[in-house]
Write a protein that holds these residues in place. Structure first.
Motif, short mmCIF file in Angstrom:
data_model
loop_
_atom_site.label_atom_id
_atom_site.label_comp_id
_atom_site.label_asym_id
_atom_site.label_seq_id
_atom_site.Cartn_x
_atom_site.Cartn_y
_atom_site.Cartn_z
N PHE A 66 0.81 -1.22 0.00
CA PHE A 66 0.00 0.00 0.00
C PHE A 66 0.85 1.27 0.00
CE2 PHE A 66 -2.68 3.31 1.79
CZ PHE A 66 -3.91 3.10 1.18
N TYR A 67 1.93 1.28 0.78
CA TYR A 67 2.74 2.49 0.91
C TYR A 67 4.07 2.44 0.15
CZ TYR A 67 -0.26 4.61 4.48
OH TYR A 67 -1.30 5.20 5.14
N ALA A 68 4.46 1.27 -0.36
CA ALA A 68 5.71 1.17 -1.10
C ALA A 68 5.54 0.49 -2.46
CB ALA A 68 6.76 0.42 -0.28
N GLY A 69 4.35 -0.01 -2.75
CA GLY A 69 4.09 -0.63 -4.04
C GLY A 69 4.78 -1.95 -4.26
N LEU A 70 5.12 -2.65 -3.19
CA LEU A 70 5.87 -3.90 -3.33
C LEU A 70 4.96 -5.06 -3.72
CD1 LEU A 70 8.12 -2.25 -2.01
CD2 LEU A 70 8.64 -4.24 -0.59
N ARG A 71 5.48 -5.92 -4.59
CA ARG A 71 4.85 -7.21 -4.84
C ARG A 71 5.09 -8.08 -3.62
NH1 ARG A 71 7.92 -5.84 -9.35
NH2 ARG A 71 6.73 -5.52 -11.29
N ILE A 72 4.30 -9.11 -3.47
CA ILE A 72 4.48 -9.97 -2.31
C ILE A 72 5.84 -10.66 -2.34
CG2 ILE A 72 3.45 -12.11 -3.24
CD1 ILE A 72 1.95 -12.25 -0.48
N GLY A 73 6.31 -11.00 -3.55
CA GLY A 73 7.63 -11.59 -3.67
C GLY A 73 8.73 -10.62 -3.28
N ASP A 74 8.53 -9.33 -3.63
CA ASP A 74 9.49 -8.30 -3.23
C ASP A 74 9.58 -8.21 -1.71
OD1 ASP A 74 9.78 -7.68 -5.93
OD2 ASP A 74 8.39 -5.99 -5.85
N ALA A 75 8.41 -8.25 -1.07
CA ALA A 75 8.36 -8.06 0.39
C ALA A 75 9.06 -9.18 1.14
CB ALA A 75 6.90 -7.95 0.84
N VAL A 76 8.78 -10.43 0.76
CA VAL A 76 9.38 -11.55 1.50
C VAL A 76 10.85 -11.73 1.16
CG1 VAL A 76 7.17 -12.74 1.78
CG2 VAL A 76 8.60 -13.26 -0.21
N ALA A 77 11.30 -11.12 0.05
CA ALA A 77 12.71 -11.21 -0.32
C ALA A 77 13.58 -10.17 0.39
CB ALA A 77 12.87 -11.05 -1.83
N LEU A 78 12.96 -9.23 1.08
CA LEU A 78 13.72 -8.20 1.77
C LEU A 78 14.59 -8.80 2.88
CD1 LEU A 78 11.04 -5.38 2.23
CD2 LEU A 78 13.08 -5.26 0.77
N ASP A 79 15.81 -8.29 3.00
CA ASP A 79 16.69 -8.62 4.12
C ASP A 79 16.76 -7.42 5.05
OD1 ASP A 79 17.26 -11.18 3.19
OD2 ASP A 79 19.00 -10.51 2.03
N VAL A 80 17.20 -7.65 6.26
CA VAL A 80 17.29 -6.57 7.24
C VAL A 80 18.10 -5.38 6.72
CG1 VAL A 80 18.11 -5.93 9.54
CG2 VAL A 80 16.89 -8.10 9.21
N PRO A 81 19.28 -5.60 6.08
CA PRO A 81 20.05 -4.44 5.58
C PRO A 81 19.36 -3.66 4.48
CG PRO A 81 21.43 -6.41 5.75
CD PRO A 81 20.03 -6.86 5.90
N ASP A 82 18.29 -4.23 3.89
CA ASP A 82 17.58 -3.53 2.83
C ASP A 82 16.68 -2.42 3.37
OD1 ASP A 82 18.73 -5.24 0.99
OD2 ASP A 82 17.07 -6.69 1.12
N VAL A 83 16.46 -2.40 4.67
CA VAL A 83 15.67 -1.33 5.30
C VAL A 83 16.66 -0.31 5.86
CG1 VAL A 83 13.93 -0.76 7.03
CG2 VAL A 83 13.89 -3.01 5.91
N ARG A 84 16.72 0.83 5.23
CA ARG A 84 17.71 1.85 5.59
C ARG A 84 16.98 3.09 6.10
NH1 ARG A 84 21.80 0.93 0.39
NH2 ARG A 84 22.06 -1.32 0.75
N ILE A 85 16.96 3.23 7.42
CA ILE A 85 16.23 4.33 8.04
C ILE A 85 17.22 5.23 8.78
CG2 ILE A 85 14.44 4.97 9.69
CD1 ILE A 85 13.10 2.30 9.20
N SER A 86 17.19 6.51 8.42
CA SER A 86 18.03 7.49 9.11
C SER A 86 17.14 8.32 10.04
CB SER A 86 18.73 8.40 8.10
OG SER A 86 17.77 9.17 7.39
N ALA A 87 17.70 9.36 10.62
CA ALA A 87 16.94 10.18 11.55
C ALA A 87 15.76 10.87 10.87
CB ALA A 87 17.85 11.21 12.20
N ARG A 88 15.90 11.21 9.59
CA ARG A 88 14.85 11.97 8.91
C ARG A 88 14.23 11.25 7.73
NH1 ARG A 88 16.95 17.82 7.48
NH2 ARG A 88 14.77 17.93 6.82
N LYS A 89 14.99 10.36 7.08
CA LYS A 89 14.49 9.72 5.87
C LYS A 89 14.72 8.22 5.93
CE LYS A 89 15.30 13.73 2.87
NZ LYS A 89 15.97 14.22 1.63
N GLY A 90 14.27 7.54 4.90
CA GLY A 90 14.50 6.11 4.82
C GLY A 90 14.18 5.60 3.43
N VAL A 91 14.83 4.51 3.04
CA VAL A 91 14.54 3.87 1.77
C VAL A 91 14.53 2.36 1.95
CG1 VAL A 91 15.52 5.71 0.34
CG2 VAL A 91 16.96 3.79 1.05
#
Length: 221
Positions: A66-91
């Motif tokens: 809903f908020y990132a447009g990910l396919r279900i395969g994209d979502a379950v393929a994510l690894d922890v380092p793929d979530v990059r959150i800083s103090a103000r932004k994130g990707v």
């Protein structure tokens, strides 16, 4: 239907290259309406059902299409380092079809659910030995089937009239961006679409648009 037509076009090309002429197989008719997406009221009910859902992992997972447009395969393929959150932004670093990598900005409403899950994830079995962002109860990577079950359960809790899947959540993401006037190239990059033609179908009328158009007709009250 588009995949079928692409396969038939490839078959035509093969026949021509062999000197046999086109195979001449009729193509499927492409729908003239936009892909199914949640309307406004359904979106609110979906988001409220996620907010009320008791499992932290599932809340983060359910918000990704809903908020990132990910396919279900994209979502379950994510690894922890793929979530990059800083103090103000994130990707999110997403590895999509064909090994293509894209970065999707983390929406403000997605930021806290992801952080909550990363905190809880540390307490799960095999969390330190597993790179996968979303774990199953045995400590392995959550499967696409397991993730689909999460979406089905939350959709039932939301009491939505129409079946709601991760793909419909993704369609809703793309539809909102395109109808909000965002540039097609930007949306294509965020959604992981290789061809702009794939996105143009989202600007076509939905069944709801057609029903809504009838409001202009005169009635005898």
């Amino acid at each position: 239907m588009r995949y079928v037509n692409n396969a038939l076009a490839a078959l035509d090309d093969f026949y021509v290259r062999r000197g046999l002429g086109k195979a001449g197989i009729a193509r499927e008719d492409i729908p003239k309406t936009a892909p199914k997406a949640m309307n406004g009221p359904a979106q609110i009910r979906w988001l409220r059902a996620i907010e009320d859902w008791p499992h932290v992992r599932d809340r983060a997972l359910a918000l990704l299409p809903f908020y990132a447009g990910l396919r279900i395969g994209d979502a379950v393929a994510l690894d922890v380092p793929d979530v990059r959150i800083s103090a103000r932004k994130g990707v999110l670093v997403v590895y999509g079809k064909g090994g293509k990598v894209r970065e999707v900005p983390i929406h403000l409403q997605l930021r806290q659910p992801l952080m909550d899950w990363l905190d809880e994830r540390r307490t799960w079995k095999h969390a330190t030995a597993q790179r996968a962002l979303f774990l199953n109860r045995r400590g392995g990577r959550l499967s696409a089937r397991g993730a689909s079950a999460v979406f089905t359960a939350i959709a039932e809790a939301a009491g939505l009239e129409d079946p709601t899947t991760a793909h419909i959540g993704r369609h809703t993401f793309v539809t909102q961006l395109i109808r909000g006037g965002e540039d097609l190239i930007t949306v294509a990059e965020m959604a992981g679409h290789a061809r702009l033609d794939t996105l143009r179908v989202y600007s076509q009328p939905t069944e709801e648009d057609k029903h809504h158009a009838l409001r202009h007709l005169t009635v005898d009250r």
